[in-house]
Design an enzyme around this catalytic site. Structure first.
Site, short mmCIF file in Angstrom:
data_model
loop_
_atom_site.label_atom_id
_atom_site.label_comp_id
_atom_site.label_asym_id
_atom_site.label_seq_id
_atom_site.Cartn_x
_atom_site.Cartn_y
_atom_site.Cartn_z
N CYS A 6 0.82 -1.20 0.00
CA CYS A 6 0.00 0.00 0.00
C CYS A 6 0.87 1.26 0.00
CB CYS A 6 -0.94 0.09 1.19
SG CYS A 6 -1.88 -1.39 1.49
N ARG A 37 4.66 0.58 -6.29
CA ARG A 37 4.57 -0.33 -5.15
C ARG A 37 3.57 -1.45 -5.40
NH1 ARG A 37 6.19 2.79 -0.43
NH2 ARG A 37 4.79 1.68 0.92
N TRP A 84 -3.08 -2.46 -1.51
CA TRP A 84 -2.73 -3.82 -1.93
C TRP A 84 -3.43 -4.71 -0.91
CZ3 TRP A 84 0.03 -6.65 -5.45
CH2 TRP A 84 0.45 -7.92 -5.07
N ASN A 110 -1.48 1.38 6.05
CA ASN A 110 -0.56 0.50 5.37
C ASN A 110 -0.08 -0.50 6.42
OD1 ASN A 110 1.60 -0.57 4.01
ND2 ASN A 110 2.70 1.36 3.76
N GLY A 111 -0.25 -1.81 6.18
CA GLY A 111 0.19 -2.81 7.16
C GLY A 111 -0.94 -3.75 7.52
N GLU A 490 16.22 -24.01 -6.03
CA GLU A 490 15.87 -22.59 -6.09
C GLU A 490 17.11 -21.73 -6.31
OE1 GLU A 490 13.44 -20.95 -6.64
OE2 GLU A 490 13.81 -18.95 -5.87
N LYS A 494 17.74 -19.25 -9.57
CA LYS A 494 18.04 -17.81 -9.43
C LYS A 494 19.27 -17.45 -10.25
CE LYS A 494 15.12 -16.64 -8.22
NZ LYS A 494 13.91 -17.19 -7.77
N GLU A 497 18.61 -17.61 -14.06
CA GLU A 497 17.73 -16.62 -14.68
C GLU A 497 18.27 -15.20 -14.65
OE1 GLU A 497 13.82 -16.31 -12.97
OE2 GLU A 497 14.56 -16.60 -10.95
N HIS A 513 26.04 -40.97 -10.87
CA HIS A 513 25.30 -41.65 -11.93
C HIS A 513 25.37 -40.90 -13.25
CE1 HIS A 513 23.82 -44.61 -9.12
NE2 HIS A 513 23.50 -43.63 -8.29
N LYS A 612 7.36 -11.20 -15.46
CA LYS A 612 7.01 -11.44 -14.06
C LYS A 612 5.85 -12.44 -13.95
CE LYS A 612 7.40 -10.92 -9.67
NZ LYS A 612 8.52 -11.64 -9.07
C1 F6R Z 1 11.59 -17.41 -10.77
C2 F6R Z 1 10.28 -16.97 -11.15
C3 F6R Z 1 9.38 -17.88 -11.92
C4 F6R Z 1 8.04 -17.99 -11.21
C5 F6R Z 1 7.04 -18.81 -12.02
C6 F6R Z 1 5.73 -18.99 -11.28
O1 F6R Z 1 12.31 -16.42 -10.11
O2 F6R Z 1 9.90 -15.88 -10.81
O3 F6R Z 1 9.97 -19.13 -12.07
O4 F6R Z 1 8.27 -18.57 -9.96
O5 F6R Z 1 6.80 -18.20 -13.24
O6 F6R Z 1 5.14 -17.77 -10.98
P1 F6R Z 1 3.95 -17.66 -9.96
O7 F6R Z 1 4.44 -17.98 -8.60
O8 F6R Z 1 3.48 -16.25 -10.10
O9 F6R Z 1 2.89 -18.64 -10.39
#
Ligand code: F6R
Length: 617
Positions: A6, A37, A84, A110-111, A490, A494, A497, A513, A612
Site C-alpha cells: 500500500c 509499489r 494492496w 498500510n500494514g 531454487e 536464481k 535466470e 550416476h 514477471k
Molecule cells: C523465478 C520466477 C518464476 C516464477 C514462475 C511462477 O524467479 O519468478 O519461475 O516462480 O513463473 O510464478 P507464480 O508464482 O506467479 O505462479
C-alpha cells in the site's frame, strides 16, 4: 526496512501556496508516484467546508480518475491511498479511506492489524456499524469511540493506536479538526515532508519529492500530527520528540527513492524478507481460513501440490515436510505437466496450487483440470483475489507485498513459511505432535524474521566476494539431499535466470550416476547442507567425490557444521533447527545470484526472455 504494501500520501496546505490551487491534482500525482509499489484499488479524502469528501474504488488510478475523478477532491487537508489487499478482497468498499459511523473521520492504513477481529467485536458491541471487510476500518471507529469518551481528537487517536497490535503506517483526517493530519507508525514506513506553507506525510519519499526534499523519517512507535505550518511528533511511550534535529535533505532522484536507496528492486526485496516473513506469519496466526484448509487436507484421500518455477520449489518442500513431519504422502508436480496427473485424481482428493501472482497460466490450467474431476483446491498466493485464489475453494495468502523484480525472492520464502505453518497445523490436528511440541514449533517460526535478518547481515559480504569469482564461470552444480534439495534447486534457478550461468541442481547422491563426468579442475559445485547429522555425513562423501576430481566446493551451512573445513568457500549461517533451513540457506543463494548478475553488468530486475507473470501456455 521498507515495506511495499500500500501507499499513503497526505498533505495540509495554506490557502496561498501553489499546492492549494489544485490539491486534488497534487494528491493524484503523489499517488501515481506510489504506483510502482503495486496496488489493486485507491482512494482519497479531503475535508472541505466542514464535510468529509471520500472518493475511492477498485482499479488502477487512471481508470478511477476517469470513473470517479479522484483529483476532484477538495480541501486544504487531503489524504490518498493505493491499496494492496491483505484483509478483504479488492473492491470499492474495501478500498481506503475507511470512515467512522458519522462520516467525520477518514483513515488510510498500510500494514496489518493483527487483533482487528477482537477490536471489531468490541466496537460492534458498542453499536458501531462496519461496512468493509478490512482490518483498517476498526481504526476510525476506535477513534470515534474514544472521541466520545475524551472529547479531544488527538487523545482519542492516541488511545486508538494504543489498542492496535500489528504493523501500521496510518494517516487520518477529520472534520472535527480540519487542519490536521494525524499519523502513527509501527513497522511500516512513514515519512514527513516539510514544505513552505505545507507539510506532507507519505509512506515513501517519491510521493512528495517534487515539492520538497526536506524529510523526517518517522520511527516505530511514533505518533503525531501535521498542519500546514507545524509538525507535532512524539514517542507513544516516552513523549514529545524534538524533530528539528532529524530533518534530512534528500538528494536522490525519484527513481532512486522508489527503490528506497537500493540499486535494484531485487536487492530491496531480498532485504525486505524479515518484514515480509513476519507479516506473513502474523497474518496466518490470525487467519481462520487456515483451519478450513487443514480440515480439507485432513479429509482428503490423495493430496497433490502444483506450481511453476520458484513456486514449484516451495511446493516440493511442502511435499517433503508432509512425509517427514506428517508421514503423509503429497504428490508434487510441475503445473504444465498436469495432464499426466489429472487422470489419477478424483473427488475426495485435494490440489494445492502455489502461485505468487495467482495468474500463471500453467497453474491455472492444472487447477481447472483438477476441478473438473471434482477435486477441492487450496490456493497459496501473494495477490488477493487473483485468478487462482478466485477459482479455488480456499485461498491462503502470503503477505510479502508486491514483488517487482522478475526473480521471485521474498515470495518464495513467505510461501515456504506459509506451507510450513500449514504442515504444523495439520500435524497438531492429527496428534502427530503434542500441544507443547506444536507450541515449540510455532515459537521457532516466530524466530524466522530475526534469523533471516541475521543471515542477511552475516552473509552479504562473503557472498559479494564469491560473486566476483563465480561471474567468470560458465557452469555450476547445486547439490543437496532431503529438505535441502528444493533450496538447491531454487538457488540454481536464481543464478540461471539473472546471471545467465548454467546452473544445474540435483540430489547429491545422483552425482556418481552421470553428472560427475563434467567435473574437472576448478569446476564449481555448491552444496546446500542442512543442519541434520545424517545428511551431513552423506554429503561429506559427496563433497569428497567432487574434490577428488578437482572441483571447487562452495557450501551453505550452519556455523556449527562439521563440514566447514571441507569447503573452499564456506557460507556460514546462524545455527538453528533444521525446520528453518529454507530461510537461513536460501537467502545467501539469492544474494549470490544477485551479486553475480551485478558483477557481470546485468540488470537483475529485468532478465532477458522472462516476464514477471507468465500468462501464455
Ligand atoms: C523465478 C520466477 C518464476 C516464477 C514462475 C511462477 O524467479 O519468478 O519461475 O516462480 O513463473 O510464478 P507464480 O508464482 O506467479 O505462479
Amino acid at each position: 526496512m521498507f515495506h511495499l504494501v500500500c501507499g499513503i500520501i497526505g498533505f495540509c496546505t495554506l490557502s496561498k501556496t501553489p499546492l492549494a490551487q489544485s490539491p486534488g491534482s497534487v494528491l493524484f500525482k503523489g499517488l501515481k508516484r506510489l504506483e510502482y509499489r503495486g496496488y489493486d484499488s485507491a482512494g482519497v479524502a479531503g475535508v472541505y467546508q466542514g464535510k468529509l469528501i471520500v472518493l475511492k474504488g477498485k482499479g488502477k488510478l487512471d481508470e478511477l480518475e476517469e470513473k470517479i475523478r479522484l483529483s476532484s477532491v477538495r480541501g486544504y487537508t487531503v489524504i490518498g491511498h493505493t491499496r494492496w489487499a491483505t484483509h478483504g478482497i479488492p473492491n470499492d468498499v474495501n478500498a481506503h479511506p475507511q470512515t467512522d459511523c458519522r462520516n467525520e473521520i477518514a483513515v488510510v492504513h498500510n500494514g496489518i492489524i493483527q487483533n482487528y477481529r477482537e477490536l471489531r467485536q468490541f466496537l460492534v458491541e458498542r453499536g458501531h456499524v462496519f461496512e468493509s471487510d478490512t482490518d483498517t476500518e476498526v481504526i476510525p471507529h476506535l477513534v470515534e469511540e474514544f472521541y466520545r469518551e475524551f472529547n479531544d481528537l488527538y487523545t482519542a487517536f492516541k488511545q486508538a493506536i494504543k489498542m492496535l497490535k500489528g504493523s501500521y503506517a496510518i494517516a487520518m483526517v477529520s472534520t472535527i479538526e480540519p487542519d490536521k493530519i494525524f499519523f502513527a507508525r509501527k513497522d511500516s514506513p512513514l515519512v514527513i515532508g516539510l514544505g513552505n506553507g505545507y507539510n506532507f506525510v507519505a509512506s515513501d519519499i517519491p510521493a512528495f519529492l517534487e515539492y520538497t526534499n526536506r524529510v523526517i523519517i518517522v520511527y516505530d512507535d511514533e505518533i503525531g500530527y501535521i498542519t500546514s505550518t507545524n509538525v507535532f511528533l512524539e514517542n507513544i511511550g516516552s513523549g514529545v520528540v524534538d524533530w528539528s534535529k532529524r530533518v534530512r535533505v534528500v538528494e536522490w532522484s525519484i527513481e532512486d527513492a522508489s527503490k528506497s536507496g537500493y540499486p535494484h528492486y531485487m536487492l530491496k526485496e531480498i532485504m525486505e524478507q524479515p518484514r515480509a516473513l513476519r507479516d506473513t506469519l502474523y497474518g496466518l496466526l490470525s487467519d481462520v481460513v487456515v483451519d478450513e484448509a487443514v480440515s480439507i487436507l485432513l479429509n482428503s484421500r490423495k493430496v497433490f501440490i502444483t506450481a511453476a518455477g520458484t513456486s514449484f520449489h516451495a511446493s516440493l518442500y511442502y511435499s517433503l515436510l508432509s512425509s517427514i513431519l506428517l508421514g503423509k504422502p503429497v504428490i508434487p508436480f510441475i503445473a504444465s505437466e498436469y495432464m499426466v496427473y489429472s487422470p489419477i485424481a478424483s473427488s475426495g482428493d485435494t490440489l494445492i496450487v502455489v502461485s505468487q501472482s495467482g495468474e500463471t497460466i500453467d497453474s491455472l490450467m492444472a487447477l481447472r483440470a483438477f476441478k473438473k474431476k471434482g477435486v477441492r483446491v487450496i490456493a497459496v498466493s501473494n495477490v488477493v483475489d487473483s485468478a487462482i485464489p478466485r477459482e479455488s475453494d480456499v485461498a491462503l495468502y502470503t503477505r510479502a507485498g508486491p514483488e517487482i523484480g522478475v526473480a521471485a525472492t521474498k515470495t518464495f520464502t513467505t510461501q515456504v513459511l506459509l506451507l510450513t505453518f500449514l504442515a504444523l497445523k495439520q500435524g497438531s490436528s492429527i496428534g502427530r505432535f503434542s500441544e507443547s511440541e506444536y507450541r515449540e514449533y510455532i515459537g521457532l517460526l516466530k524466530k524466522v524474521p530475526e534469523f533471516s535478518r541475521e543471515v542477511l547481515a552475516s552473509t552479504e559480504d562473503i557472498v559479494k566476494e564469491l560473486a566476483k569469482w563465480l561471474s567468470r564461470k560458465k557452469s555450476i552444480y547445486y547439490l543437496s539431499r532431503g529438505i535441502g534439495l528444493p533450496i538447491a534447486m531454487e538457488g540454481a534457478l536464481k543464478l540461471k535466470e539473472i546471471a545467465y550461468i548454467h546452473a544445474e541442481s540435483y540430489p547429491a547422491g545422483e552425482s556418481k550416476h552421470g553428472p560427475i563426468a563434467l567435473v574437472e579442475k576448478d569446476f564449481p559445485v555448491l552444496f546446500v547442507i542442512p543442519p541434520i547429522d545424517y545428511l551431513e555425513e552423506l554429503l561429506l562423501g559427496n563433497i569428497q567425490e567432487m574434490k577428488a576430481r578437482g572441483a571447487t566446493i562452495i557450501c551453505v551451512l550452519s556455523e556449527k557444521s562439521n563440514l566447514i573445513d571441507q569447503c573452499h568457500y564456506p557460507i556460514k549461517t546462524p545455527h538453528t533447527h533444521w525446520l528453518l533451513t529454507p530461510f537461513t540457506h536460501t537467502i545467501p543463494l539469492q544474494l549470490l545470484a544477485y551479486y553475480t548478475a551485478v558483477v557481470k553488468g546485468l540488470d537483475p530486475d529485468k532478465p532477458r526472455n522472462l516476464a514477471k507473470t507468465v500468462t501464455v501456455e
